[in-house]
Motif scaffolding. Structure first.
Motif, PDB file in Angstrom:
ATOM      1  N   ASP A 137       0.853  -1.184   0.000  1.00  0.00           N
ATOM      2  CA  ASP A 137       0.000   0.000   0.000  1.00  0.00           C
ATOM      3  C   ASP A 137       0.889   1.233   0.000  1.00  0.00           C
ATOM      4  OD1 ASP A 137      -2.654   1.346   0.341  1.00  0.00           O
ATOM      5  OD2 ASP A 137      -1.767   2.012   2.234  1.00  0.00           O
ATOM      6  N   ILE A 138       0.460   2.271  -0.712  1.00  0.00           N
ATOM      7  CA  ILE A 138       1.137   3.563  -0.669  1.00  0.00           C
ATOM      8  C   ILE A 138       0.129   4.577  -0.161  1.00  0.00           C
ATOM      9  CG2 ILE A 138       2.283   5.389  -1.971  1.00  0.00           C
ATOM     10  CD1 ILE A 138       3.253   3.278  -3.943  1.00  0.00           C
ATOM     11  N   LYS A 139       0.406   5.132   1.026  1.00  0.00           N
ATOM     12  CA  LYS A 139      -0.462   6.150   1.604  1.00  0.00           C
ATOM     13  C   LYS A 139       0.163   7.520   1.372  1.00  0.00           C
ATOM     14  CE  LYS A 139      -0.420   4.261   5.680  1.00  0.00           C
ATOM     15  NZ  LYS A 139       0.184   2.967   5.262  1.00  0.00           N
ATOM     16  N   VAL A 140      -0.647   8.445   0.875  1.00  0.00           N
ATOM     17  CA  VAL A 140      -0.167   9.799   0.628  1.00  0.00           C
ATOM     18  C   VAL A 140      -0.827  10.728   1.637  1.00  0.00           C
ATOM     19  CG1 VAL A 140       0.233  11.558  -1.105  1.00  0.00           C
ATOM     20  CG2 VAL A 140      -0.057   9.187  -1.826  1.00  0.00           C
ATOM     21  N   SER A 141      -0.017  11.456   2.371  1.00  0.00           N
ATOM     22  CA  SER A 141      -0.523  12.302   3.451  1.00  0.00           C
ATOM     23  C   SER A 141      -1.204  13.545   2.911  1.00  0.00           C
ATOM     24  CB  SER A 141       0.627  12.703   4.377  1.00  0.00           C
ATOM     25  OG  SER A 141       0.194  13.675   5.308  1.00  0.00           O
ATOM     26  N   TYR A 142      -2.458  13.736   3.316  1.00  0.00           N
ATOM     27  CA  TYR A 142      -3.214  14.900   2.881  1.00  0.00           C
ATOM     28  C   TYR A 142      -2.696  16.176   3.528  1.00  0.00           C
ATOM     29  CZ  TYR A 142      -7.254  17.829   1.700  1.00  0.00           C
ATOM     30  OH  TYR A 142      -8.071  18.833   1.231  1.00  0.00           O
ATOM     31  N   LEU A 143      -2.047  16.065   4.686  1.00  0.00           N
ATOM     32  CA  LEU A 143      -1.468  17.257   5.321  1.00  0.00           C
ATOM     33  C   LEU A 143      -0.546  17.995   4.368  1.00  0.00           C
ATOM     34  CD1 LEU A 143      -0.398  16.454   9.001  1.00  0.00           C
ATOM     35  CD2 LEU A 143      -2.104  18.104   8.234  1.00  0.00           C
ATOM     36  N   ALA A 144       0.173  17.232   3.541  1.00  0.00           N
ATOM     37  CA  ALA A 144       1.145  17.839   2.643  1.00  0.00           C
ATOM     38  C   ALA A 144       0.490  18.688   1.562  1.00  0.00           C
ATOM     39  CB  ALA A 144       2.001  16.756   1.999  1.00  0.00           C
ATOM     40  N   SER A 145      -0.793  18.454   1.285  1.00  0.00           N
ATOM     41  CA  SER A 145      -1.481  19.244   0.252  1.00  0.00           C
ATOM     42  C   SER A 145      -1.549  20.712   0.636  1.00  0.00           C
ATOM     43  CB  SER A 145      -2.890  18.700   0.011  1.00  0.00           C
ATOM     44  OG  SER A 145      -3.728  18.913   1.141  1.00  0.00           O
ATOM     45  N   GLU A 146      -1.428  20.985   1.942  1.00  0.00           N
ATOM     46  CA  GLU A 146      -1.459  22.359   2.421  1.00  0.00           C
ATOM     47  C   GLU A 146      -0.095  23.033   2.260  1.00  0.00           C
ATOM     48  OE1 GLU A 146      -2.667  21.898   6.462  1.00  0.00           O
ATOM     49  OE2 GLU A 146      -4.430  20.700   5.934  1.00  0.00           O
ATOM     50  N   GLN A 147       0.937  22.225   1.934  1.00  0.00           N
ATOM     51  CA  GLN A 147       2.301  22.739   1.852  1.00  0.00           C
ATOM     52  C   GLN A 147       2.878  22.683   0.432  1.00  0.00           C
ATOM     53  OE1 GLN A 147       4.076  23.723   4.801  1.00  0.00           O
ATOM     54  NE2 GLN A 147       2.068  23.537   5.780  1.00  0.00           N
ATOM     55  N   THR A 179      -5.233  13.621   8.160  1.00  0.00           N
ATOM     56  CA  THR A 179      -5.261  14.045   9.557  1.00  0.00           C
ATOM     57  C   THR A 179      -6.345  15.100   9.695  1.00  0.00           C
ATOM     58  OG1 THR A 179      -2.902  13.605   9.850  1.00  0.00           O
ATOM     59  CG2 THR A 179      -3.929  15.096  11.420  1.00  0.00           C
ATOM     60  N   LEU A 180      -7.408  14.737  10.380  1.00  0.00           N
ATOM     61  CA  LEU A 180      -8.547  15.641  10.535  1.00  0.00           C
ATOM     62  C   LEU A 180      -8.254  16.691  11.597  1.00  0.00           C
ATOM     63  CD1 LEU A 180     -11.266  12.871  10.495  1.00  0.00           C
ATOM     64  CD2 LEU A 180     -11.046  14.672   8.769  1.00  0.00           C
ATOM     65  N   HIS A 181      -8.418  17.958  11.241  1.00  0.00           N
ATOM     66  CA  HIS A 181      -8.232  19.039  12.203  1.00  0.00           C
ATOM     67  C   HIS A 181      -9.253  20.139  11.927  1.00  0.00           C
ATOM     68  CE1 HIS A 181      -6.186  21.392   9.074  1.00  0.00           C
ATOM     69  NE2 HIS A 181      -5.393  20.349   8.845  1.00  0.00           N
ATOM     70  N   LYS A 182      -9.250  21.135  12.771  1.00  0.00           N
ATOM     71  CA  LYS A 182     -10.283  22.172  12.728  1.00  0.00           C
ATOM     72  C   LYS A 182     -10.335  22.886  11.376  1.00  0.00           C
ATOM     73  CE  LYS A 182     -10.809  24.477  16.519  1.00  0.00           C
ATOM     74  NZ  LYS A 182     -10.592  25.443  17.635  1.00  0.00           N
ATOM     75  N   LYS A 183      -9.184  23.044  10.729  1.00  0.00           N
ATOM     76  CA  LYS A 183      -9.133  23.800   9.479  1.00  0.00           C
ATOM     77  C   LYS A 183      -9.611  23.017   8.260  1.00  0.00           C
ATOM     78  CE  LYS A 183      -5.508  27.197  10.372  1.00  0.00           C
ATOM     79  NZ  LYS A 183      -4.224  27.732   9.832  1.00  0.00           N
ATOM     80  N   ASN A 184      -9.558  21.675   8.321  1.00  0.00           N
ATOM     81  CA  ASN A 184      -9.921  20.915   7.111  1.00  0.00           C
ATOM     82  C   ASN A 184     -11.186  20.077   7.269  1.00  0.00           C
ATOM     83  OD1 ASN A 184      -9.217  18.555   8.487  1.00  0.00           O
ATOM     84  ND2 ASN A 184      -7.328  18.210   7.337  1.00  0.00           N
ATOM     85  N   LEU A 185     -11.861  20.176   8.404  1.00  0.00           N
ATOM     86  CA  LEU A 185     -13.037  19.338   8.629  1.00  0.00           C
ATOM     87  C   LEU A 185     -14.103  19.571   7.565  1.00  0.00           C
ATOM     88  CD1 LEU A 185     -13.677  17.231  10.813  1.00  0.00           C
ATOM     89  CD2 LEU A 185     -15.057  18.959  11.974  1.00  0.00           C
ATOM     90  N   ALA A 223      -6.959  21.771  17.061  1.00  0.00           N
ATOM     91  CA  ALA A 223      -7.598  20.701  17.839  1.00  0.00           C
ATOM     92  C   ALA A 223      -9.107  20.642  17.598  1.00  0.00           C
ATOM     93  CB  ALA A 223      -7.308  20.891  19.324  1.00  0.00           C
ATOM     94  N   LEU A 224      -9.632  19.420  17.576  1.00  0.00           N
ATOM     95  CA  LEU A 224     -11.068  19.183  17.413  1.00  0.00           C
ATOM     96  C   LEU A 224     -11.658  18.719  18.729  1.00  0.00           C
ATOM     97  CD1 LEU A 224     -10.969  17.227  14.039  1.00  0.00           C
ATOM     98  CD2 LEU A 224     -11.909  19.512  14.355  1.00  0.00           C
ATOM     99  N   ASP A 225     -12.896  19.113  19.001  1.00  0.00           N
ATOM    100  CA  ASP A 225     -13.531  18.618  20.213  1.00  0.00           C
ATOM    101  C   ASP A 225     -14.340  17.356  19.900  1.00  0.00           C
ATOM    102  OD1 ASP A 225     -16.133  19.387  19.250  1.00  0.00           O
ATOM    103  OD2 ASP A 225     -15.807  21.410  20.026  1.00  0.00           O
TER     104      ASP A 225
END
Length: 300
Positions: A137-147, A179-185, A223-225
């Motif tokens: 499997d090759i997983k590509v991190s979505y966090l990097a799309s912001e960079q 990685t789910l966070h407040k900015k990308n939910l 952070a998400l609640d």
């Protein structure tokens, strides 16, 4: 051992994602000798990995060969796959080609998580083909799309190469690690729609982990609640995304409880109990909880 993770090059990356644990860890001036001004106990070894450098290939080879030799009662190999790095960008490991060849010779697939920049030769379709034939499997991190502006184009290229290879042979699946966070939910519907349209096999939805040593500013920004996470889980449970041809997994779907560690399992029933993490200096640990490693063990 189901799989081993080699932290081949935790400090080497071509991006600087704010939620990277090493970035969060670096916010505190914690050298190898102290955490919040106190020397950690000996059994904390390896928790503060910033500055550990690159893994010598002989250490990588020894770890792979050690666990590749393990067999069950029937003689079946126990080791299913090898993960190169989970910090830094594994395709920047100077011995990545040697690791690839070693695992290929032993018949053990890699499980690769990359930031999607595909540096150097790895951006070519031929090199992507090598990765797809060598990995499970090759997983590509979505966090990097912001960079990285070319992130989406690279993922689409990887999927096209996978589709061509699948016409004649089995090859790796292509996954997104979100990685789910407040900015990308709010982007979740768009991510699922795009992933389904291009043919992504799986999305791992992971709850953001903000370390105890991180700044309050970062915590408030990302952070998400519990209510936000439960709302998203309910959307998945209701079947909103079930008609789309993407498999959904990840820590978002782990049971929520204050008694559970940050990766989703009680110690006595940890889902990672049959895995090992090998650090650049060769020592091993069996817990992937980032708070234990990079947050000086707080809040456990």
């Amino acid at each position: 051992m189901r799989r081993i993770t080699l932290l081949t090059n935790p400090d080497a990356c071509n991006l600087h994602c704010p939620l990277c644990f090493l970035n969060q860890r670096a916010l505190l001036n914690c050298g190898e000798s102290n955490c919040n001004g106190e020397r950690p106990p000996d059994n904390n070894r390896g928790r503060c990995a910033f500055g550990m450098g690159e893994m010598n290939f002989e250490i990588a080879r020894a770890a792979v060969e050690k666990y590749a030799a393990e067999r069950d009662a029937s003689g079946k190999r126990l080791l299913r796959e090898v993960i190169p790095s989970t910090m830094g960008e594994p395709l920047l490991y100077s011995h990545f080609d040697e690791l690839l060849e070693l695992c290929r010779a032993l018949g053990i697939p890699l499980n690769l998580t990359t930031n999607g920049t595909f540096p150097g030769k790895w951006g070519s379709e031929d090199a992507m083909g090598v990765l797809l034939r060598s990995c499970r499997d090759i997983k590509v991190s979505y966090l990097a799309s912001e960079q990285f502006d070319g992130w989406k184009a690279n993922v689409e290229k990887l999927v096209r190469v996978r589709d061509r290879l699948r016409e004649n042979a089995r090859c790796a699946t292509v996954s997104l690690q979100v990685t789910l966070h407040k900015k990308n939910l709010h982007e979740v519907p768009e991510i699922v729609s795009w992933a389904s349209a291009i043919g992504i096999d799986r999305i791992k939805w992971n709850k953001v982990v903000v370390l105890s040593v991180s700044s309050q500013e970062l915590r408030e920004m990302y952070a998400l609640d519990d209510a936000q996470l439960e709302s998203l889980r309910n959307e998945f449970r209701s079947g909103v995304y079930s008609a789309l041809s993407v498999k959904h997994e990840g820590s978002l779907f782990f049971s929520d409880s204050v008694d559970l560690c940050a990766v989703g399992g009680k110690c006595e029933s940890c889902p990672f109990a049959d895995e090992v993490w090998v650090w650049p200096d060769g020592h091993e640990d069996h817990c992937p909880n980032p708070e234990r490693r990079f947050g000086c063990g707080k809040n456990l």
